[in-house]
Structures are given as structure tokens and as C-alpha cells.
Design a protein around this motif. Sequence first.
Motif, PDB file in Angstrom:
ATOM      1  N   ALA A  21      -8.284   1.931  -4.193  1.00 22.53           N
ATOM      2  CA  ALA A  21      -7.773   3.299  -4.042  1.00 22.53           C
ATOM      3  C   ALA A  21      -8.870   4.105  -3.365  1.00 22.53           C
ATOM      4  O   ALA A  21      -9.965   4.236  -3.911  1.00 22.53           O
ATOM      5  N   SER A  43       0.090   7.486  -8.949  1.00 19.78           N
ATOM      6  CA  SER A  43      -1.008   7.629  -7.984  1.00 19.78           C
ATOM      7  C   SER A  43      -1.304   9.096  -7.722  1.00 19.78           C
ATOM      8  O   SER A  43      -2.469   9.520  -7.722  1.00 19.78           O
ATOM      9  N   VAL A  67      -3.426   3.759  -1.721  1.00 17.34           N
ATOM     10  CA  VAL A  67      -3.536   2.864  -2.868  1.00 17.34           C
ATOM     11  C   VAL A  67      -3.010   1.493  -2.459  1.00 17.34           C
ATOM     12  O   VAL A  67      -1.874   1.369  -1.976  1.00 17.34           O
ATOM     13  N   TYR A 111      -2.065  -2.220  -3.819  1.00 20.35           N
ATOM     14  CA  TYR A 111      -1.720  -2.819  -5.102  1.00 20.35           C
ATOM     15  C   TYR A 111      -0.798  -4.012  -4.919  1.00 20.35           C
ATOM     16  O   TYR A 111      -0.253  -4.244  -3.824  1.00 20.35           O
ATOM     17  N   LEU A 115      -6.362   4.742 -12.138  1.00 24.93           N
ATOM     18  CA  LEU A 115      -5.027   4.331 -11.723  1.00 24.93           C
ATOM     19  C   LEU A 115      -4.655   2.982 -12.330  1.00 24.93           C
ATOM     20  O   LEU A 115      -3.494   2.763 -12.710  1.00 24.93           O
ATOM     21  N   VAL A 120      -4.280  -2.805  -9.258  1.00 21.89           N
ATOM     22  CA  VAL A 120      -4.765  -1.926  -8.194  1.00 21.89           C
ATOM     23  C   VAL A 120      -5.943  -2.613  -7.511  1.00 21.89           C
ATOM     24  O   VAL A 120      -6.986  -2.844  -8.126  1.00 21.89           O
ATOM     25  N   ASN A 140       0.849  -1.192   0.000  1.00 23.34           N
ATOM     26  CA  ASN A 140       0.000   0.000   0.000  1.00 23.34           C
ATOM     27  C   ASN A 140       0.881   1.237   0.000  1.00 23.34           C
ATOM     28  O   ASN A 140       1.987   1.224   0.520  1.00 23.34           O
ATOM     29  N   THR A 169      -9.748   4.275  -8.755  1.00 26.18           N
ATOM     30  CA  THR A 169      -9.193   2.935  -8.949  1.00 26.18           C
ATOM     31  C   THR A 169      -9.098   2.595 -10.426  1.00 26.18           C
ATOM     32  O   THR A 169      -8.079   2.071 -10.895  1.00 26.18           O
TER      33      THR A 169
END
Length: 280
Positions: free
Chosen positions: A194, A142, A117, A119, A180, A191, A95, A177
Motif C-alpha cells: 500500500a 482502504s 493498494v 492485494y 489495512l 495486502v 490493485n 499496509t
Amino acid sequence: MKENQAFRINGFLGILTIAVLGGLAFFMFLNTQIVIAIAFLVIAVLLASGITIVQPNQAGVVIFFGKYLGSIRESGLFLTVPLSTRRTVSLRVNNFNSKKLKVNDVEGNPIEIAAVVVYKVIDSAKAVFDVDHYEEFVEIQSETAIRHVATKYPYDTFENVELTLRGNSEEVSNELTAELQARLNVAGVQVIEARLTHLAYSTEIAQAMLQRQQASAIIAARHKIVEGAVGMAQMAIKQLENDRTIELDDERKVQMVNNLLVAIVSEKSTQPVINAGTLY
């Protein structure tokens, strides 16, 4: 680049093979067969250079003299291509907490915004070869996506007729989300989520916007009070007429409605004036 499986065999079998070759080299050396001993030793050393360990939820990217040969996703001890280099890529969930960014919303109001975020890497080849330092790439993209989404919507709307950053956090998070994810596909990153973690007006306009919010709340409350007061006045007159307790003409009805509205709508308690009669 696209991830594929690298050549590998069980590492313990590879170590056993290396040990056998080392033993043969030692045996040949004792029997003065130096050339064969050196050959066995060289082969053992070459195989030893291919021994690698992969931790759980990691991938070993195998590179042979600048050429990508594949990735090892299974955890354990393996023997892969000799003389190759291995780069470790984490497949664990990570994150990233962005800094508090100062941007202007769609109405031009300066706001402070931040997000987290979540991921993970799903393609180790893209993460290593398609971008430089995928962790930094995730951070920069991001912040770019957060700025772009923040400029598309107002912080708040006092008419409640459109999508806002404050009132529609779920929709904003979903859009963030999606945007991104589109930016991070090139890095082989998925992702997971987010979500906004901080949202506020910038300090230079925070007080003015607070007063605006308070004014809107007062107006809404007054509207509700007046609506209720009118209904109560109508109900009172109707009930008196139905019961025929008092006969009211139009002038007295107006006076009664006026008194009820003043008593109900006023912020302070009303102080009625009682007529006790006259001395003469």
C-alpha cells in the motif's frame, strides 16, 4: 469460515464414466429394460452436474444446498459433488487505486491524499462467506485506513523533528499496509503493498503553504550565507595578522568585518566607493 479442499476427481475420468453410463442406458433402453435405462441416465445426469472447470490462479468454491464443502485450487477439469454450485474466486494479484480523499492532517491542515493498494485473496472461503463482495470491502476499508493514517501525522514539518507524510513516505506506507492488513484479514485478503500516489495541500491553503515553504527555504539559505560570511571575515583578518601585511586596530577590524559581511550577504552586487583623494 476457513478454506479446505473439496472432493474432486479428474474431470476426464468423470466424463468417461458419464459416457459409459449413457451408453449403458442406451443399451438397456434398446433391450426394453426401461427402468434400468432411466436409472443409468439419471446417474449420468447427476454426475454431469458435478463437472467444473477451474482456470489458473482461480479457486472454485463448492456449495451443496447452502453448505460449504470446500474449494478447488488446482486448475483443470474436475468432477466434484453432484448438484453442487460453484463460485469462482480470483486468486490473482489485484490493485485498487483510491480516489483523491480530502482529509485533515494532525495539525488540522486540509490535504488531498490517494494511494494504490496491491492485494490478493489467500482464503477463498472467507472472501465468499465472511464478507459481501470482497472487492467493495477492500475499497471501503482502504479509504478508511488511508484517512486514519493521514490524520495521525502532519503533512510536513518545517523543523524536521518528527515523522511527516511528505518526508517519511516509506514509514507511512508500511504503517498503512499493516493497518489495512489488520482490517482485511476477515476477508481472507493479503495486502502485498500500500503506497501513497498523491499527496498535496488542499487548494484553499496551497498558496499560503507554498509561501511558508519559500520563507523557510529563504531563512535556511540566509543562515548558511551568514555562517559562511562570518567564517570568511575571520579567516581574512587572521591571515592579515599572520602575514603582518597590515596592522589593524580594533576599529579597523570592525569596519573590515562590516564591509565583508555587507559584500557577501547582500543579494545585489556591492558597489564600492573609491576614495581618490581631495582637491585641496
